[in-house]
Design a protein around this motif. Structure first.
Motif, mmCIF file in Angstrom:
data_model
loop_
_atom_site.group_PDB
_atom_site.id
_atom_site.type_symbol
_atom_site.label_atom_id
_atom_site.label_comp_id
_atom_site.label_asym_id
_atom_site.label_seq_id
_atom_site.Cartn_x
_atom_site.Cartn_y
_atom_site.Cartn_z
ATOM 1 N N ASP A 378 -13.364 -19.184 -39.680
ATOM 2 C CA ASP A 378 -11.990 -19.851 -39.292
ATOM 3 C C ASP A 378 -12.034 -21.182 -39.004
ATOM 4 O O ASP A 378 -11.542 -21.906 -37.984
ATOM 5 N N ASP A 379 -12.355 -22.237 -40.074
ATOM 6 C CA ASP A 379 -12.142 -23.691 -40.146
ATOM 7 C C ASP A 379 -12.286 -24.114 -41.526
ATOM 8 O O ASP A 379 -12.769 -23.252 -42.412
ATOM 9 N N ARG A 408 -7.391 -17.782 -38.622
ATOM 10 C CA ARG A 408 -6.395 -17.381 -37.669
ATOM 11 C C ARG A 408 -4.882 -17.056 -38.524
ATOM 12 O O ARG A 408 -4.917 -17.644 -39.712
ATOM 13 N N HIS A 413 -2.096 -21.819 -32.954
ATOM 14 C CA HIS A 413 -2.414 -23.229 -32.778
ATOM 15 C C HIS A 413 -3.695 -23.861 -33.464
ATOM 16 O O HIS A 413 -4.614 -23.158 -33.731
ATOM 17 N N ILE A 414 -3.427 -24.773 -33.802
ATOM 18 C CA ILE A 414 -4.697 -25.747 -34.405
ATOM 19 C C ILE A 414 -4.925 -26.870 -33.395
ATOM 20 O O ILE A 414 -4.398 -27.906 -33.313
ATOM 21 N N SER A 421 -0.908 -23.022 -37.520
ATOM 22 C CA SER A 421 -1.461 -22.652 -38.919
ATOM 23 C C SER A 421 -0.670 -22.114 -39.869
ATOM 24 O O SER A 421 0.577 -21.336 -39.317
ATOM 25 N N ASP A 505 -7.828 -15.957 -33.730
ATOM 26 C CA ASP A 505 -8.364 -16.852 -32.652
ATOM 27 C C ASP A 505 -8.087 -16.619 -31.383
ATOM 28 O O ASP A 505 -9.055 -16.941 -30.586
#
Length: 946
Positions: A378-379, A408, A413-414, A421, A505
């Motif tokens: 998840d990045d 996510r 939220h990022i 997102s 997330d």
């Protein structure tokens, strides 16, 4: 068309047309006919239809074959003739053959079928004279024809060799003749014809006859072999050379070292193969096995598998199998003996390795594995590393399954940008386009499948990915998709309860949980959401989401339905990780993580080759499985790994996937209908035997080579075999309906597994075998027959496929003729609606859409109890409805299946009615699709595994 033409048509048919005008009779209780010789016989109303159909075929030719117009006209004319005869007979119920013929003529004239009526009249008048003349047709002298060689020179065509090659191709085959092939070949020759065109002409001529007699598929293959021999022998010897099949019995031995030398010099073959004892190896080749190919199989190998240089093939079939075998034996102690052992297994078609193994074994880049499973983090670094990994894995023929559940969801939220997102879908679009860009060197399309768990907040957008409407930036038209469904969701569907969607997330542990632990964590998150402590979540009715899943499955073919909990609860490797997805074809269930990319190495037993008159030949099967497991285990050490995570995982766990193909052929050989308890029993017993011997072979390899490194703590180490793991599933999910009976000595094997260990963490998986079954000329995987006569499309072109066993049975009952071919076309390869075919054959040769899909699930459940991974299970439904789909997929879940694959639904597109002649190969593409939307007869996605 003249009466003479009708007669000639009759004589050149592959089966003489038996229903002549003075033999047209009808069967009606109490009615009889007086024949010309004074004999009185009963009516048979069906024969008038046969005779009329033949009349239309004789006059209109191939355009009438299977035509709805002709079919309906014949039905109407038959009814008119019979009605007229019944009216004229009065109470006597007896009339003369001439009356029958008169009424046929009148009916044709009244129906304004004037050409057919005229030909019929002429035929009656001239029949006797023309019968005497039918064998007196003189062959026309063929004018001198020159052939143009590759260097541009011209020389006289060697007609003697042409005839000899065609005669040789027909040797030993029943019901085939060289004459029609030679006649059609000569008709297509011209002065100045090139060598390539000359070699193609008899192949094309033989292919047009396959729909009439399936053995012409062998003839066409043997004629293709002549073309291949010329290419290969000329290239390796640097001089123009050709040889007959008979001459190859001695030529193969000298050719093989030349082949290895040529391949090494071209940088295509591993130089290590030249250090084998090539004289010993070459002496083991069996040239006669070149005769075992059918046309589709050999053409597929020719187009996509045989090594070539500048477009010219220099690899002959037995050299191909030996090259693969040598590549798999390169690290063996007595590698010549093992190579010969492996070669015998492959070239006999008892077992076939998967496509990547066949492509690359013995080459300088031996990427031999079939399937790769990855988990996407998840990045951005993890996401684009995953996309890059896909490209590297696909480059050398790997099929890929991606787990995207950790990414996510939309609106999450990022932290790094303090933004929101866009969810998982935009990244899936990138993965889709990457799969298209990396097309495996032009051999196959790149293929990937994305998996998402049913609780992910983007699941509804995920369901829409394959739609043809909406924002195309949020569509993946070329990538497969699959639902990764937890048991809790299915329980909520059954109870008509609520379901909550989350962003991973905020619920990071759900990804790694299953069974009771998943339930506890999920319900805790639901409670947290109810208290307003979750930022991104959405509630909906579970049944509504389930219905939408099934609706999209029907409309687009995706996402497939796969079940998370049985994949994990029954996994032998649950002590070292979690199964987060299946693979491209839903048969692989291996652990993945950020550090491990799961790899599986596949091959399939040809089940029909192991069926004798008494049923399953256990000794033969045991020998095959033992050798096959050694070959698959060798793949792991020889394999060329494109990313380190794949190498680490494969060497640590050493999973392999032994499957089967030819199940439908085995049933028909044993005279068992697919929709029967006997078929379910064969599925059970055959898979039990494969399971027993595969596990035993892995134990033997462990004794010789050592256990796989993560063995301790596995279910194997606890003496829990696949059949035993069913109780773990039943404990976690009461209500699972799986049979647990067995017939072999599992207790002693269980002890061996515990004390000696296993060489492989996983041993079995049933793949689709879309291509390797073509090579072997058998039915695909565990599939029921698609149709009994159809055109099969794949990357090598379009090929006529006829059920040879059905033809054999129809011939035995005197029912195989041109009208039967026409009827099979008309009814799209189905025998169920053809009145002349007896009921026992209708049951035996029922096609996929005529079989209740519950039989497929029951058979799959019986297999699944023995398999440590899963199986590619297509489901068929002729007339789908929401209720039927709901019942079918709930049944699959209750029966303990781990995964399902395509849903095949019949569509409005059917087999071309006019003719199948001329549709083979790349010249004429004819659609024979009765699949549902987004499904094909031979999907590239299927081929990505095998």
């Amino acid at each position: 068309m003249s009466a003479t033409s009708i007669l000639q048509h009759e004589e050149t048919s592959f089966v003489p047309l038996s229903a002549k005008p003075d033999e047209i009779i009808f069967h009606e209780p109490g009615y009889h006919i007086i024949r010309r010789n004074g004999a009185i016989t009963p009516f048979d109303a069906r024969k008038i239809s046969v005779a009329l159909t033949k009349a239309f075929l004789a006059v209109e030719g191939s355009a009438a074959a299977g035509s709805r117009r002709v079919h309906e006209a014949v039905e109407e004319l038959t009814e008119q003739v019979v009605s007229a005869l019944m009216r004229r007979s009065g109470e006597g119920r007896l009339f003369h053959i001439e009356d029958v013929q008169d009424q046929v003529e009148l009916a044709l004239m009244r129906g304004e079928h004037h050409k057919i009526a005229r030909a019929y009249v002429l035929y009656r008048e001239e029949r006797a004279r023309e019968r005497a003349q039918e064998k007196a047709v003189e062959s026309l002298a063929t004018p001198a024809i020159n052939m143009t060689a590759e260097d541009g020179s011209r020389r006289l065509l060697d007609e003697t060799r042409l005839a000899a090659i065609i005669e040789e191709a027909c040797e030993g085959l029943d019901a085939v003749s060289a004459a029609p092939i030679l006649t059609e070949t000569r008709r297509n020759l011209y002065d100045g014809i090139t060598q390539d065109e000359l070699s193609l002409a008899p192949i094309m001529a033989a292919r047009t006859l396959i729909e009439q007699e399936p053995n012409y598929a062998y003839v066409a293959a043997r004629l293709l072999m002549d073309r291949l021999r010329r290419e290969a022998l000329t290239l390796v010897s640097d001089r123009a050379e050709q040889a007959t099949q008979a001459e190859m019995t001695t030529r193969y031995a000298s050719y093989f070292p030349e082949f290895i030398r040529t391949g090494v010099e071209a940088g295509l073959i591993d130089p290590e193969l030249s250090r084998f004892d090539l004289k010993r190896i070459a002496a083991a080749l069996k040239p006669e096995r070149d005769l075992n190919f059918q046309y589709l199989g050999l053409q597929t190998l020719y187009d996509r598998y045989f090594l070539h240089r500048q477009g010219k093939r220099f690899e002959l079939p037995q050299a191909f199998f030996m090259r693969v075998a040598m590549g798999l034996a390169v690290r063996e102690v007595d590698r010549e003996a093992r190579a010969i052992e492996f070669y015998d297994l492959l070239s006999s078609f008892d077992f076939m390795a998967s496509t990547p193994t066949l492509f690359n074994s013995g080459t300088t880049r031996p990427q031999l594995s079939s399937c790769f499973l990855t988990t996407i983090g998840d990045d951005l670094d993890a996401i684009f590393k995953g996309v890059k990994d896909n490209a590297l894995l696909a480059k050398y023929s790997g099929g890929i399954g991606n787990d995207w559940t950790q990414v996510r969801g939309l609106g999450a939220h990022i932290k790094g940008t303090n933004g929101e997102s866009q969810g998982v879908v935009p990244f899936l679009k990138v993965a889709n386009d990457t799969a298209i860009a990396v097309n495996q060197g032009g051999k196959r399309k790149g293929a990937v499948c994305a998996y998402l768990e049913t609780w992910h907040v983007d699941i509804e957008e995920f369901l829409d990915l394959r739609k043809n409407t909406g924002d195309d930036r949020r569509r993946t038209h070329d990538m497969n998709t699959a639902n990764w469904v937890p048991d809790l969701f299915m329980e909520r569907v059954e109870a008509d309860g609520e379901w909550t969607l989350f962003s991973p997330d905020e619920t990071p542990d759900l990804h790694d949980l299953y069974g009771p632990a998943f339930r506890a964590a999920y319900e805790a998150y639901e409670a947290k959401a109810a208290r307003g402590e979750m930022k991104v979540f959405r509630k909906l009715r579970a049944v509504d989401l389930w219905r939408r899943m099934l609706t999209m499955l029907f409309e687009t073919g995706h996402p497939w339905v796969t079940f998370k909990d049985p994949c994990n609860i029954r996994s032998p490797q649950q002590h070292v990780g979690v199964v987060h997805s299946s693979n491209l074809c839903t048969e692989i269930t291996l652990n993945t993580s950020k550090d491990e990319v799961a790899v599986c190495n596949l091959g399939s037993i040809n089940l029909v080759n192991h069926i004798s008159g008494d049923g399953l030949d256990m000794e033969h099967l045991a020998r095959t499985v033992k050798t096959a497991m050694r070959m698959l285990d060798n793949v792991i050490d020889i394999n060329f790994y494109t990313i380190p995570e794949a190498r680490a995982s494969n060497l640590r766990h050493r999973p392999v996937g032994l499957g089967l193909m030819g199940f439908q052929d085995a049933l028909q050989k044993l005279r068992i209908a697919y929709s029967s308890p006997e078929a379910v029993e064969l599925a059970d017993r055959s898979m039990e035997a494969i399971s027993y011997h595969a596990i035993s072979a892995s134990v033997d390899l462990a004794a010789e080579r050592g256990r796989y490194s993560s063995f301790e703590g596995s279910l194997w180490s606890k003496g829990i075999l696949p059949i035993d793991s069913i109780r773990l599933l039943k404990e976690a999910r009461p209500g699972v309906d799986m049979d647990e009976t067995s017939t072999l000595d599992w207790e002693s094997l269980r002890e061996r597994v515990k004390t000696v260990g296993m060489r492989n963490s996983n041993t079995m998986a049933i793949a689709p075998t879309a291509t390797i079954s073509n090579i072997c000329g058998v039915s695909q995987s565990i599939e029921p027959a698609y149709q009994n006569l159809f055109v099969k499309s794949n990357m090598s072109g379009d090929f006529t496929v006829v059920n040879a066993q059905l033809v054999h049975d129809l011939k035995a009952r005197g029912l195989w003729d041109e009208v039967m071919v026409s009827d099979l076309k008309y009814f799209d390869g189905s025998v169920g609606q053809i009145d002349r075919i007896p009921d026992d054959l209708k049951i035996l040769y029922a096609t996929a859409f005529e079989i209740d899909a519950s039989w497929l699930i029951e058979a799959a459940s019986r297999r699944q109890k023995w398999i440590d991974q899963a199986q590619s299970l297509n489901l068929y439904m002729a007339n789908p409805s929401g209720r039927k789909l709901d019942e079918l997929y709930r049944l699959a879940w209750r029966k303990g299946l781990k995964t399902t694959y395509y849903l095949r639904s019949s569509s409005a597109t059917h087999v071309e009615k006019s003719t199948l002649k001329g549709t083979d190969g790349k010249l004429n593409a004819v659609t024979a699709a009765a699949w549902g939307k987004a499904c094909a007869i031979d999907d590239p996605e299927c081929e990505a595994c095998q």
